[in-house]
Design a protein around this motif. Structure first.
Motif, mmCIF file in Angstrom:
data_model
loop_
_atom_site.group_PDB
_atom_site.id
_atom_site.type_symbol
_atom_site.label_atom_id
_atom_site.label_comp_id
_atom_site.label_asym_id
_atom_site.label_seq_id
_atom_site.Cartn_x
_atom_site.Cartn_y
_atom_site.Cartn_z
ATOM 1 N N GLY A 162 0.805 -1.208 0.000
ATOM 2 C CA GLY A 162 0.000 0.000 0.000
ATOM 3 C C GLY A 162 0.833 1.250 0.000
ATOM 4 N N GLU A 163 0.176 2.394 0.097
ATOM 5 C CA GLU A 163 0.866 3.671 0.151
ATOM 6 C C GLU A 163 1.491 3.871 1.528
ATOM 7 N N PRO A 164 2.561 4.677 1.644
ATOM 8 C CA PRO A 164 3.331 4.763 2.895
ATOM 9 C C PRO A 164 2.513 5.111 4.135
ATOM 10 N N GLY A 165 1.634 6.124 4.051
ATOM 11 C CA GLY A 165 0.860 6.516 5.229
ATOM 12 C C GLY A 165 -0.025 5.414 5.753
ATOM 13 N N PRO A 166 -0.902 4.847 4.926
ATOM 14 C CA PRO A 166 -1.737 3.738 5.391
ATOM 15 C C PRO A 166 -0.930 2.528 5.857
#
Length: 502
Positions: A162-166
């Motif tokens: 997934g994307e870094p924040g999530p």
């Protein structure tokens, strides 16, 4: 860092966030779980039925015992109680009671079909030990599995996509608690940016959209995304690929990645983004090719709240009658130990913000509230409105014993009897605490406060404000009558242990 903050908020014992290839956890659960569970279930029905029917005496005790035992094992197996992925994941007490009721129904049907003539009383006595033996066995397996996970055993190695924040958020939640089987061993990030969790990055998915899908599904290659994810999964010997959808990774791209991973024989799961929602409130449907996740509302009206209210008041009344001698003894001891009233009255905020007077046995000196300002600097809960401190000089000698044993809380049974409190619920807050609440904290007032609750069985005063709040919010949105019974059963152990009571 974001990871450590999330660990503080969600509570529990945090596992190390960085897991290298050489320090991978053991995945296998104990092989003796299933044989022990099956043996306990079989003997828990066969032996009592054979014994009672032989002593009664009833006709054909061996046939009756074998039939009952076979039905019990079939019901338990049909409900998937012996699967390795299920054994030990819960204490199993409520499941055992549910299966036992099904067993009674099945045997009653067989009795009507075959004309079996044994006494109903003998049958009930013979079957009574079954849920107890099964429940105790499941609880012991659960206790052993929990201990294994504290030692990084019996875990499933997870690759996060997934994307870094999530990815940071999901990794922090999984690392913050040990009541599940997942430990993150690597990440494949989608799009630009980096994570703060310290988990090894094993690949990167480009932010651009992938090429169009060919017309013949069987000829679809893994593609760049699938190749990257599969290489990372094999490198870390992952048991599960956990995908977090987002703007970069969604729609057709997520669909193709799912094909690639599952065609390779690796289990895949998708994180929905929902948090602190009990599984029983979720259901899945589809429309126009979309997968829809339905979330049932919290129980605020209907039969269960009514049943809870009736059971609370009835149980409080019975408990007050049964504990009357103990209440009188404690009241006398408080009167003799120090000057001041026996009962301590304090205004608390209850259901939907309604104030009420809470009663407790007095455990402090009479001028305790006047002395509180001078002790604010010693507050152990600096992160929230709650005031608690170890070695509080205002607590009397007897008060320390009463607090550790939770005997000081018994007068709150009168609050339960009057409908101001429940047996199980969030901790009843003070007005000054509620005055500092925001919109999130106010949600905990959606249910009645409880004599016991999630905080009581999870560490009490040792919990941080954020941890206690998370438990209360989860309870307020996900409570059920059966869940309350589970909390009450676990409260006895928490009281005996005394951890966090000061």
């Amino acid at each position: 860092m974001r990871h450590s903050q999330a660990s503080s908020r969600y509570g529990g014992i945090r596992r190390p966030s960085v897991v290298g290839r050489r320090s991978l956890p053991h995945r296998d659960t104990a092989r003796w779980y299933a044989p022990v569970a099956v043996t306990a279930d079989a003997s828990g029905v066969f032996v009592p039925v054979l014994t009672v029917y032989a002593l009664a005496p009833e006709p054909r005790p061996l046939a009756a015992a074998a039939t009952a035992g076979l039905c019990w094992l079939t019901i338990r197996a049909g409900h998937r109680r012996y699967l390795r992925g299920n054994l030990g994941e819960t204490r199993g007490l409520l499941a055992a009671a549910h299966d036992w009721l099904v067993l009674l129904g099945v045997l009653a049907g067989l009795r009507a079909l075959t004309g079996e003539s044994s006494a109903v009383g003998s049958a009930l006595v013979a079957l009574a030990p079954a849920p107890l033996i099964t429940g105790v066995t499941c609880a012991l397996i659960h206790h052993h599995l929990t201990g294994q996970r504290h030692q990084a055993q019996a875990l499933r190695r997870v690759l996060l996509i997934g994307e870094p924040g999530p990815v940071d958020d999901v990794a922090a939640r999984l690392a913050a608690r040990t009541d599940h089987a997942y430990v993150v061993v690597g990440t494949v990030l989608a799009g630009p940016g980096a994570t703060d969790c310290g988990i090894p990055e094993l690949g990167r998915l480009d932010a651009s959209c992938p090429e169009r899908v060919p017309a013949v599904p069987d000829l679809i290659p893994d593609g760049q995304d699938g190749t990257t994810v599969l290489a990372a999964a094999r490198r870390q010997d992952a048991d599960l690929v956990l995908v977090i959808p987002g703007p970069v990774l969604g729609g057709e791209r997520l669909r193709r990645l799912t094909w690639a991973v599952q065609d390779a024989g690796i289990p895949l799961a998708v994180a929905s983004g929902l948090t602190e929602v009990a599984r029983r409130r979720l259901s899945v449907s589809s429309a126009a090719g979309l997968t829809l996740l339905h979330v049932a509302p919290p129980l605020r009206r209907g039969a269960q709240p009514l049943v809870k209210a009736v059971l609370d008041r009835a149980a409080a009344g019975v408990a007050l009658l049964a504990l009357a001698p103990l209440l009188a003894l404690v009241a006398t001891a408080v009167r003799l130990d120090s000057r001041g009233p026996v009962l301590y009255r304090q205004t608390r905020i209850g259901h939907r913000g309604t104030p009420f007077t809470l009663w407790k046995f007095r455990t402090m000196v009479p001028d305790a509230e006047l002395r509180r300002p001078e002790l604010e600097s010693a507050n152990d809960h600096t992160a929230g409105p709650l005031f608690k401190m170890r070695g509080d000089p205002r607590v009397t000698r007897l008060g320390r014993l009463l607090r550790r044993s939770s005997l000081d809380e018994l007068p709150q049974l009168f609050n339960v009897l009057r409908g101001q409190m429940a047996l199980v619920g969030p901790r009843p807050p003070l007005p000054e605490e509620v005055a500092r609440y925001g919109a999130v904290e106010l949600r905990r007032l959606g249910v009645k406060p409880g004599l016991t609750g999630p905080w009581q069985i999870s560490g009490r005063s040792e919990l941080s404000w954020d941890e206690g709040l998370a438990l209360d919010l989860h309870y307020a949105d996900n409570w059920s009558v059966t869940g309350d019974l589970d909390v009450l059963a676990r409260t006895l152990r928490a009281v005996v242990d005394g951890r966090g009571a000061y």
